[in-house]
Design a protein around this motif. Sequence first.
Motif, short mmCIF file in Angstrom:
data_model
loop_
_atom_site.label_atom_id
_atom_site.label_comp_id
_atom_site.label_asym_id
_atom_site.label_seq_id
_atom_site.Cartn_x
_atom_site.Cartn_y
_atom_site.Cartn_z
N VAL A 129 47.33 94.86 -19.12
CA VAL A 129 46.05 95.24 -18.74
C VAL A 129 44.73 94.31 -19.38
O VAL A 129 43.56 94.41 -19.01
N ASN A 130 45.24 93.70 -20.54
CA ASN A 130 44.20 92.66 -21.07
C ASN A 130 45.04 91.60 -21.68
O ASN A 130 46.04 91.68 -21.87
N ARG A 131 44.31 90.46 -21.90
CA ARG A 131 44.65 89.12 -22.59
C ARG A 131 43.91 88.60 -23.28
O ARG A 131 42.45 88.70 -23.14
N TYR A 132 44.27 88.37 -24.63
CA TYR A 132 43.30 87.82 -25.86
C TYR A 132 43.81 86.25 -26.14
O TYR A 132 45.12 86.19 -26.27
N PRO A 133 43.01 85.45 -26.68
CA PRO A 133 43.50 84.45 -27.42
C PRO A 133 44.49 84.65 -28.87
O PRO A 133 43.93 85.40 -29.32
N HIS A 134 45.39 83.51 -28.79
CA HIS A 134 46.35 83.81 -30.04
C HIS A 134 46.31 82.23 -30.53
O HIS A 134 46.50 81.56 -29.83
N GLY A 139 39.08 96.86 -33.98
CA GLY A 139 38.91 95.61 -33.32
C GLY A 139 39.76 94.31 -33.78
O GLY A 139 39.47 93.21 -33.31
N THR A 140 40.53 94.67 -34.92
CA THR A 140 40.99 93.56 -35.61
C THR A 140 42.32 94.00 -35.76
O THR A 140 43.03 95.00 -35.72
N ASP A 159 40.19 88.87 -35.50
CA ASP A 159 39.23 89.54 -34.53
C ASP A 159 40.25 89.54 -33.18
O ASP A 159 40.35 88.37 -32.69
N LEU A 160 40.47 90.54 -32.52
CA LEU A 160 41.26 90.60 -31.19
C LEU A 160 40.69 90.06 -30.15
O LEU A 160 41.30 89.24 -29.44
N THR A 168 48.64 83.43 -26.35
CA THR A 168 48.04 84.74 -25.77
C THR A 168 48.59 86.11 -26.64
O THR A 168 49.76 85.98 -26.76
N VAL A 169 47.72 86.92 -26.86
CA VAL A 169 48.15 88.26 -27.10
C VAL A 169 47.84 89.17 -26.15
O VAL A 169 46.85 89.24 -25.41
N PHE A 170 49.21 89.72 -25.48
CA PHE A 170 49.01 90.55 -24.10
C PHE A 170 48.65 92.09 -24.75
O PHE A 170 49.41 92.84 -25.47
#
Length: 291
Positions: free
Chosen positions: A48-53, A68-69, A86-87, A271-273
């Motif tokens: 549902v979302n992807r964030y940088p890692h 949010g962290t 930070d997510l 990526t953080v999925f």
Amino acid sequence: MRAVFLLSLLGLVSLNTGLSQSTPPAPSPTPAPAAAPATPPILTPTVVNRYPHDRAAFTEGFQYLGDGTYIESTGLVGESGVRRVDLKTGKVLGKVATPLVTAFGEGVTVLGGLAYHLTWQDGLAFAFDMATMKEVGRYRYSGEGWGLTTNGRDLIMSNGTPTLVWRDPKTFAATRRVTVTDGGQPVKNLNELEYVQGSIYANIWLTDRIARIDPQSGKVTAWIDVAALTREASTNAAKLGRPLTFDDIPNGIAYVPERGTLLLTGKRWGTVFEVKVPGVGLTNGRAQPRR
């Protein structure tokens, strides 16, 4: 005649008795075969979302903090430590190196305002104050340290074997052990852990599967197949000219209670999925910070 009649009568009685004794007994009912162990379902996560890692992070421990962290611990000698991230941006907000410089850092979890951090083969765990990230305690344990989570009261630790160990957060003493099994067979290589709504989720080292475990019986109740996430992380890394290696495997599970989702990542993944998984839902519909 009377004698003949009596002899005949005795003969009939004897014949009937012999017949009755030679009649075979009725066969015993055949016992029903034992039921085969139920096969745990295989679940597929929906992204549902992807964030940088951080691609340099050799992720060992991973836990959402409710604001949010998330907190993350990293391995490799000379690169081990604990960081708050930070997510949405992947920005590191604060970090501390594993205090023993020769140690290979492992899992981390937060309980009672403290972040507990394991080492792989040094039998040493550290506690950091979450407000200052200063070391406030050291604990000894036998065997290896791999993953760490909490049910809100106890610390729950993996060590690469099929055994999960419950520990007292004040003394780090072992208080309970459970062997994890699937179909009656032990499941080894339990790695990063997360306690979610009464179940323990565990990455299985060098695989694309996460086990959902009943903490009372140790039985695997479901498997999560994350092979598609591994393929995406590998493809993205290759495009950047920095392909994943054999040990850049899925490792990192964090529960987001206000959205009923899991955050999943891996060692040196970019990526953080954020995923939806059947059986994982909201907790009171709001964030529950780890304190």
